[in-house]
Design a protein around this motif. Structure first.
Motif, PDB file in Angstrom:
ATOM      1  N   GLU A 129       0.815  -1.216   0.000  1.00 18.42           N
ATOM      2  CA  GLU A 129       0.000   0.000   0.000  1.00 18.42           C
ATOM      3  C   GLU A 129       0.849   1.268   0.000  1.00 18.42           C
ATOM      4  O   GLU A 129       0.317   2.363  -0.160  1.00 18.42           O
ATOM      5  CB  GLU A 129      -0.893   0.024   1.249  1.00 18.42           C
ATOM      6  N   PHE A 130       2.180   1.112   0.155  1.00 18.85           N
ATOM      7  CA  PHE A 130       3.031   2.279   0.374  1.00 18.85           C
ATOM      8  C   PHE A 130       4.078   2.444  -0.731  1.00 18.85           C
ATOM      9  O   PHE A 130       4.636   1.468  -1.228  1.00 18.85           O
ATOM     10  CB  PHE A 130       3.744   2.165   1.723  1.00 18.85           C
ATOM     11  N   SER A 131       4.319   3.706  -1.089  1.00 20.94           N
ATOM     12  CA  SER A 131       5.359   4.013  -2.071  1.00 20.94           C
ATOM     13  C   SER A 131       6.631   4.512  -1.411  1.00 20.94           C
ATOM     14  O   SER A 131       7.703   4.477  -2.016  1.00 20.94           O
ATOM     15  CB  SER A 131       4.852   5.056  -3.072  1.00 20.94           C
ATOM     16  N   ILE A 132       6.524   4.996  -0.180  1.00 19.56           N
ATOM     17  CA  ILE A 132       7.675   5.518   0.563  1.00 19.56           C
ATOM     18  C   ILE A 132       7.591   5.029   2.005  1.00 19.56           C
ATOM     19  O   ILE A 132       6.511   5.030   2.606  1.00 19.56           O
ATOM     20  CB  ILE A 132       7.711   7.063   0.566  1.00 19.56           C
ATOM     21  N   ILE A 133       8.736   4.622   2.565  1.00 17.25           N
ATOM     22  CA  ILE A 133       8.822   4.308   3.983  1.00 17.25           C
ATOM     23  C   ILE A 133       9.901   5.189   4.586  1.00 17.25           C
ATOM     24  O   ILE A 133      11.040   5.223   4.105  1.00 17.25           O
ATOM     25  CB  ILE A 133       9.118   2.827   4.233  1.00 17.25           C
ATOM     26  N   HIS A 134       9.525   5.911   5.638  1.00 17.70           N
ATOM     27  CA  HIS A 134      10.452   6.841   6.282  1.00 17.70           C
ATOM     28  C   HIS A 134      10.901   6.310   7.633  1.00 17.70           C
ATOM     29  O   HIS A 134      10.073   5.999   8.499  1.00 17.70           O
ATOM     30  CB  HIS A 134       9.798   8.208   6.465  1.00 17.70           C
TER      31      HIS A 134
END
Length: 219
Positions: free
Chosen positions: A125-130
Protein backbone atom coordinates in the motif's frame (compact mmCIF):
# COMPACT_ATOMS: atom_id res chain seq x y z
CA UNK A 1 -1.83 7.60 -4.98
CA UNK A 2 0.00 5.25 -2.63
CA UNK A 3 0.76 6.21 0.93
CA UNK A 4 3.82 7.00 3.04
CA UNK A 5 4.63 4.97 6.12
CA UNK A 6 6.55 6.60 8.98
CA UNK A 7 7.87 4.36 11.70
CA UNK A 8 9.60 4.86 15.05
CA UNK A 9 8.81 6.63 18.25
CA UNK A 10 5.72 8.54 19.26
CA UNK A 11 6.23 10.24 22.60
CA UNK A 12 5.36 13.15 24.84
CA UNK A 13 7.80 16.04 25.15
CA UNK A 14 7.50 17.67 28.56
CA UNK A 15 9.02 21.11 28.06
CA UNK A 16 10.02 23.06 31.15
CA UNK A 17 8.64 26.59 30.84
CA UNK A 18 10.71 27.91 33.76
CA UNK A 19 13.36 29.73 31.75
CA UNK A 20 16.93 28.75 32.51
CA UNK A 21 16.11 26.24 35.24
CA UNK A 22 17.42 22.66 35.20
CA UNK A 23 14.83 19.89 35.32
CA UNK A 24 15.53 19.32 38.99
CA UNK A 25 14.35 22.86 39.77
CA UNK A 26 11.57 23.29 37.21
CA UNK A 27 7.97 23.43 38.40
CA UNK A 28 6.03 24.11 35.21
CA UNK A 29 5.95 21.86 32.15
CA UNK A 30 4.16 22.06 28.83
CA UNK A 31 2.95 18.79 27.28
CA UNK A 32 3.66 18.46 23.56
CA UNK A 33 3.29 15.47 21.20
CA UNK A 34 6.63 14.50 19.72
CA UNK A 35 8.93 11.92 18.25
CA UNK A 36 10.83 12.55 15.01
CA UNK A 37 8.79 10.24 12.72
CA UNK A 38 5.62 11.45 14.41
CA UNK A 39 6.50 15.03 13.49
CA UNK A 40 7.25 13.98 9.89
CA UNK A 41 3.92 12.17 9.60
CA UNK A 42 2.04 15.22 10.86
CA UNK A 43 3.86 17.47 8.37
CA UNK A 44 3.08 15.12 5.46
CA UNK A 45 -0.60 15.05 6.37
CA UNK A 46 -0.69 18.84 6.80
CA UNK A 47 0.67 19.14 3.25
CA UNK A 48 -2.07 16.89 1.90
CA UNK A 49 -0.19 13.59 1.73
CA UNK A 50 -1.58 10.19 2.67
CA UNK A 51 0.44 8.90 5.59
CA UNK A 52 0.30 6.27 8.32
CA UNK A 53 2.34 6.09 11.50
CA UNK A 54 3.59 2.79 12.94
CA UNK A 55 4.50 3.32 16.59
CA UNK A 56 3.94 1.83 20.04
CA UNK A 57 2.36 3.94 22.79
CA UNK A 58 0.95 3.21 26.21
CA UNK A 59 -2.68 2.44 26.97
CA UNK A 60 -2.82 5.61 29.04
CA UNK A 61 -4.09 9.20 28.70
CA UNK A 62 -0.86 10.28 26.99
CA UNK A 63 -1.12 7.56 24.37
CA UNK A 64 -4.72 8.59 23.74
CA UNK A 65 -3.58 12.20 23.40
CA UNK A 66 -1.04 11.22 20.75
CA UNK A 67 -3.67 9.32 18.77
CA UNK A 68 -6.12 12.21 19.01
CA UNK A 69 -3.53 14.75 17.85
CA UNK A 70 -2.44 12.62 14.89
CA UNK A 71 -6.07 12.01 13.94
CA UNK A 72 -6.61 15.77 13.97
CA UNK A 73 -3.79 16.17 11.44
CA UNK A 74 -5.26 13.50 9.18
CA UNK A 75 -2.63 10.83 9.88
CA UNK A 76 -3.93 7.26 9.83
CA UNK A 77 -3.42 5.88 13.35
CA UNK A 78 -4.41 2.26 12.79
CA UNK A 79 -0.79 1.21 13.44
CA UNK A 80 -0.35 3.36 16.54
CA UNK A 81 -0.58 0.39 18.88
CA UNK A 82 -1.36 0.79 22.57
CA UNK A 83 0.54 -1.47 24.98
CA UNK A 84 -1.08 -2.40 28.30
CA UNK A 85 2.29 -3.22 29.87
CA UNK A 86 4.30 -0.07 29.10
CA UNK A 87 3.68 3.63 29.63
CA UNK A 88 3.93 6.18 26.84
CA UNK A 89 7.52 7.37 26.42
CA UNK A 90 8.44 10.80 27.80
CA UNK A 91 11.25 13.22 27.01
CA UNK A 92 11.78 15.98 29.58
CA UNK A 93 13.60 19.05 28.28
CA UNK A 94 14.69 22.37 29.78
CA UNK A 95 16.59 25.08 27.93
CA UNK A 96 19.39 26.57 29.99
CA UNK A 97 20.62 30.18 29.85
CA UNK A 98 23.77 29.11 27.94
CA UNK A 99 21.70 27.47 25.21
CA UNK A 100 22.39 23.92 26.37
CA UNK A 101 19.53 21.53 27.09
CA UNK A 102 18.90 19.66 30.30
CA UNK A 103 17.40 16.42 28.99
CA UNK A 104 15.98 13.28 30.56
CA UNK A 105 14.54 10.41 28.54
CA UNK A 106 12.01 8.13 30.24
CA UNK A 107 11.58 5.29 27.77
CA UNK A 108 8.44 3.22 27.77
CA UNK A 109 6.25 1.77 25.04
CA UNK A 110 8.01 3.19 21.95
CA UNK A 111 10.82 0.64 22.19
CA UNK A 112 8.36 -2.26 22.26
CA UNK A 113 7.15 -2.07 18.65
CA UNK A 114 7.78 -5.64 17.51
CA UNK A 115 8.72 -7.25 14.23
CA UNK A 116 5.55 -9.34 14.21
CA UNK A 117 3.39 -6.24 14.66
CA UNK A 118 5.02 -4.43 11.75
CA UNK A 119 4.99 -7.58 9.61
CA UNK A 120 1.18 -7.32 9.71
CA UNK A 121 1.36 -4.09 7.66
CA UNK A 122 0.71 -4.56 3.94
CA UNK A 123 3.70 -2.77 2.45
CA UNK A 124 2.18 -2.95 -1.04
CA UNK A 125 0.00 0.00 0.00
CA UNK A 126 3.03 2.28 0.37
CA UNK A 127 5.36 4.01 -2.07
CA UNK A 128 7.68 5.52 0.56
CA UNK A 129 8.82 4.31 3.98
CA UNK A 130 10.45 6.84 6.28
CA UNK A 131 12.82 5.84 9.07
CA UNK A 132 13.62 8.75 11.34
CA UNK A 133 13.94 7.60 14.90
CA UNK A 134 17.13 7.72 16.95
CA UNK A 135 15.48 5.39 19.45
CA UNK A 136 15.27 2.76 16.72
CA UNK A 137 18.96 2.14 17.29
CA UNK A 138 18.65 1.56 21.03
CA UNK A 139 18.53 -2.08 22.22
CA UNK A 140 15.06 -3.60 22.26
CA UNK A 141 12.30 -4.89 19.98
CA UNK A 142 12.17 -1.67 17.93
CA UNK A 143 15.82 -2.11 16.94
CA UNK A 144 15.06 -5.54 15.44
CA UNK A 145 11.87 -4.22 13.85
CA UNK A 146 13.76 -1.38 12.18
CA UNK A 147 16.27 -3.65 10.52
CA UNK A 148 13.59 -6.13 9.46
CA UNK A 149 11.42 -3.42 7.91
CA UNK A 150 14.44 -2.05 6.04
CA UNK A 151 15.10 -5.46 4.47
CA UNK A 152 11.45 -5.95 3.52
CA UNK A 153 11.33 -2.47 1.98
CA UNK A 154 14.39 -3.24 -0.13
CA UNK A 155 12.92 -6.54 -1.31
CA UNK A 156 9.74 -4.77 -2.41
CA UNK A 157 11.73 -1.94 -4.03
CA UNK A 158 9.98 0.72 -1.96
CA UNK A 159 11.54 4.19 -1.81
CA UNK A 160 13.38 4.52 1.52
CA UNK A 161 13.84 7.81 3.38
CA UNK A 162 16.19 8.06 6.37
CA UNK A 163 16.94 10.69 9.02
CA UNK A 164 19.49 9.58 11.67
CA UNK A 165 18.13 12.13 14.16
CA UNK A 166 21.14 11.76 16.45
CA UNK A 167 20.71 12.59 20.14
CA UNK A 168 23.97 12.64 22.06
CA UNK A 169 22.28 12.10 25.40
CA UNK A 170 20.94 8.76 24.18
CA UNK A 171 24.20 7.47 22.71
CA UNK A 172 26.99 9.21 24.56
CA UNK A 173 28.15 5.85 25.97
CA UNK A 174 28.00 4.00 22.63
CA UNK A 175 28.29 6.46 19.78
CA UNK A 176 29.95 3.89 17.51
CA UNK A 177 26.87 1.69 17.65
CA UNK A 178 24.78 4.59 16.39
CA UNK A 179 27.28 5.27 13.58
CA UNK A 180 27.40 1.63 12.47
CA UNK A 181 23.63 1.23 12.47
CA UNK A 182 23.17 4.52 10.63
CA UNK A 183 25.43 3.38 7.82
CA UNK A 184 23.34 0.25 7.32
CA UNK A 185 20.56 2.66 6.34
CA UNK A 186 22.68 5.31 4.60
CA UNK A 187 24.13 2.69 2.25
CA UNK A 188 20.68 1.42 1.28
CA UNK A 189 18.26 4.34 1.38
CA UNK A 190 17.22 6.45 -1.60
CA UNK A 191 17.07 9.72 0.31
CA UNK A 192 18.61 10.88 3.56
CA UNK A 193 18.74 14.08 5.59
CA UNK A 194 21.61 14.74 7.97
CA UNK A 195 22.59 17.74 10.03
CA UNK A 196 26.08 19.26 9.85
CA UNK A 197 26.96 17.57 13.13
CA UNK A 198 25.66 14.21 11.94
CA UNK A 199 27.49 14.43 8.61
CA UNK A 200 30.84 15.03 10.31
CA UNK A 201 30.27 12.40 12.97
CA UNK A 202 29.08 9.68 10.60
CA UNK A 203 31.97 10.20 8.18
CA UNK A 204 34.64 10.92 10.79
CA UNK A 205 35.49 14.10 8.91
CA UNK A 206 37.09 17.23 10.34
CA UNK A 207 35.25 19.64 8.07
CA UNK A 208 31.77 19.82 6.63
CA UNK A 209 33.19 19.90 3.08
CA UNK A 210 35.06 16.65 3.67
CA UNK A 211 31.94 15.12 5.19
CA UNK A 212 29.82 16.03 2.16
CA UNK A 213 32.43 14.64 -0.21
CA UNK A 214 32.56 11.39 1.74
CA UNK A 215 28.79 11.04 1.72
CA UNK A 216 28.71 11.64 -2.03
CA UNK A 217 31.43 9.04 -2.63
CA UNK A 218 29.54 6.46 -0.58
CA UNK A 219 26.50 6.91 -2.83
Amino acid sequence: MKKILCTGEALIDMICTDKGKPLSEGDNFLKKPGGAPTNVAAAIAALGGKVELAAKIGADPFGKHLIDVMDSFGVSTRWMLQDENYFTTFAFVSLMENGERDFYFNRGADGQLSRDEVDAINLDEFSIIHFGSATGFLPGPLQVTYQSLLQKSLQKEIFISFDPNYRNLLFQQDKQSFIDQSWSFLDRCHFFKVSDEEAMMLTGSGTLTDAVNELVLRR
